[in-house]
Design a protein around this motif. Structure first.
Motif, mmCIF file in Angstrom:
data_model
loop_
_atom_site.group_PDB
_atom_site.id
_atom_site.type_symbol
_atom_site.label_atom_id
_atom_site.label_comp_id
_atom_site.label_asym_id
_atom_site.label_seq_id
_atom_site.Cartn_x
_atom_site.Cartn_y
_atom_site.Cartn_z
ATOM 1 N N CYS A 112 1.368 5.097 3.953
ATOM 2 C CA CYS A 112 0.082 5.312 3.299
ATOM 3 C C CYS A 112 -0.806 6.180 4.174
ATOM 4 C CB CYS A 112 -0.619 3.985 2.989
ATOM 5 S SG CYS A 112 -1.301 3.180 4.453
ATOM 6 N N GLU A 113 -1.772 6.834 3.540
ATOM 7 C CA GLU A 113 -2.615 7.750 4.315
ATOM 8 C C GLU A 113 -3.882 7.066 4.838
ATOM 9 O OE1 GLU A 113 -4.041 9.792 0.111
ATOM 10 O OE2 GLU A 113 -3.339 11.059 1.734
ATOM 11 N N VAL A 114 -4.011 5.772 4.530
ATOM 12 C CA VAL A 114 -5.187 5.060 5.022
ATOM 13 C C VAL A 114 -4.936 4.579 6.457
ATOM 14 C CG1 VAL A 114 -6.748 3.118 4.627
ATOM 15 C CG2 VAL A 114 -5.761 4.345 2.684
ATOM 16 N N ASN A 115 -3.850 3.779 6.607
ATOM 17 C CA ASN A 115 -3.545 3.243 7.944
ATOM 18 C C ASN A 115 -2.538 4.084 8.709
ATOM 19 O OD1 ASN A 115 -5.188 1.129 7.337
ATOM 20 N ND2 ASN A 115 -3.524 -0.264 6.787
ATOM 21 N N GLY A 157 0.639 9.751 0.425
ATOM 22 C CA GLY A 157 -0.530 9.419 -0.387
ATOM 23 C C GLY A 157 -0.120 9.334 -1.854
ATOM 24 N N HIS A 160 2.948 4.458 -0.775
ATOM 25 C CA HIS A 160 3.044 5.431 -1.864
ATOM 26 C C HIS A 160 4.368 6.179 -1.719
ATOM 27 C CE1 HIS A 160 -1.222 4.843 -2.578
ATOM 28 N NE2 HIS A 160 -1.478 5.162 -1.319
ATOM 29 N N ARG A 204 0.817 -1.222 0.000
ATOM 30 C CA ARG A 204 0.000 0.000 0.000
ATOM 31 C C ARG A 204 0.849 1.269 0.000
ATOM 32 N NH1 ARG A 204 -1.962 -3.177 3.990
ATOM 33 N NH2 ARG A 204 -3.889 -4.284 3.514
#
Ligand code: SF4
Length: 365
Positions: A305-308, A323, A273, A271
């Motif tokens: 990553c900017e999700v987790n 991101g 980036h 994931r």
């Protein structure tokens, strides 16, 4: 983590033991025949936060250099003596803070007693009885079939009993070191059962590079966990700076450093980036250049990553999460700003660290 109730001893301006936090020690490599260079090396260690520095004293010719170094050095200087007890007697008169010797190679009980009598005249001076696998007494080696943990313990116990019971001298610390982590740990545990003398620990001849650092950290961490460390040295085939910084890393990892910076970064995965490895290397270099261990407490996160990322780094004081060609900048788990350029986000991160640590202006966005 427990703390062993070792007794307090004086070592120059330092007090060791008695439940105090462990102190880092190093050993300079410049011979005392070059006192200016020896002072410069010892002083570099002191500037890095290591106030206990040991130096080898090889002959009478080096006593003048030892005297000069003791006068100039602002920390606590320990003379390391092998084979010749007369060097220890001369060193004690030089204004140093401590003498480390190995009773196994100093020539017998009478000579050890002479060193102790000289040490008594200097209540602020500590002795260190240093037993290691390479210099055990012949009868003990024969009995145990080699330099085992039991052999190290028997040799050390012999000398501890002589100093404590026969000579009634207590201002000393002990070290038992081996290249093998399990033997060193086993020996320190056994010694703790019959003396409250403070311990100086380390893994001897650990090597250099990453292998030496890991071997040292593996042994020292176990001993820290069991409260068996009063002073320690990360003995590396490397400059003293590497020994001291590795020691600071060990203290930081163990929660024993007052303040200091810490990097939290994710291992990266599918994931991720962008180039988190590169940002990590730059941040680590920045931390080292600014001596992170001497700075106020600050945890900085680099997440892929900017999700987790922000969630996984919510304990950090500040950080970035990468991101798609962008990055989130967050403080204390809350989003502060979104950057459309990852390099700009990283530059902002460095600038904020510089502000918090009050560094001279750091290149910003
Ligand atoms: S923070 Fe994101 S990129 Fe990093 S390991 Fe976790 S999921 Fe992967």
């Amino acid at each position: 983590m427990t703390r062993r109730a070792s007794r307090e001893i004086r070592l120059g301006k330092s007090t060791i033991g008695g439940g105090r936090p462990p102190l880092i020690q190093t050993m300079i490599t410049t011979p005392l025949t070059r006192p200016d260079e020896a002072f410069a090396e010892a002083d570099r260690g002191l500037a890095l936060g290591c106030r206990i520095v040991r130096t080898a004293v090889r002959s009478e010719a080096e006593i003048a250099g030892l005297t000069e170094l003791a006068k100039r050095f602002g920390g606590d200087l320990i003379a390391d003596i092998h084979f010749d007890h007369r060097l220890a007697l001369a060193a004690i008169g030089c204004g140093i803070a401590g003498v480390r010797f190995n009773p196994g190679n100093i020539g017998g009980k009478d000579r050890v007693a002479q060193i102790v009598e000289a040490a008594r005249t200097r209540p602020d001076l500590a002795l260190r009885i240093g037993v290691n696998a390479g210099s055990l007494e012949k009868d003990i080696l024969e009995k145990h079939g080699g330099p085992t943990a039991a052999a190290l313990v028997e040799s050390t116990r012999r000398w501890v009993e002589y100093l404590e019971r026969d000579l009634k001298y207590l201002n000393f610390k002990l070290s038992v070191k081996s290249h093998a982590v399990p033997e060193t740990v086993e020996a320190c545990r056994a010694l703790a059962a019959f003396t409250d003398a403070p311990f100086h620990v380390g893994i001897t001849e650990a090597g250099g590079g990453i292998g030496g650092r890991i071997r040292s950290a593996a042994g020292i961490a176990i001993l820290l966990h069991e409260g068996l460390v009063d002073t320690f040295r990360v003995s590396l085939t490397a400059p003293i700076e590497d020994e001291i910084v590795t020691g600071m890393h060990i203290l930081k990892a163990y929660g024993l450093l007052d303040g200091g910076g810490e990097i939290v970064s994710c291992p990266t995965c599918g994931r991720t980036h962008g180039t988190l490895f590169a940002y990590h290397d730059k941040l680590e270099k920045f931390f080292d250049e600014h001596r992170w261990w001497l700075r106020p407490r600050l945890t900085v996160a680099l997440m892929g990553c900017e999700v987790n990322g922000p969630g996984e780094a919510k304990e950090a004081d500040l950080g970035i999460a990468l991101g798609h060609g962008s990055a989130l900048y967050f403080e204390k788990g809350s989003l502060v700003r979104k950057f459309d350029d990852q390099d700009a986000a990283f530059a902002h991160l460095l600038r904020r660290i510089g502000e918090i640590w009050q560094l001279s202006p750091v290149k910003g966005e």
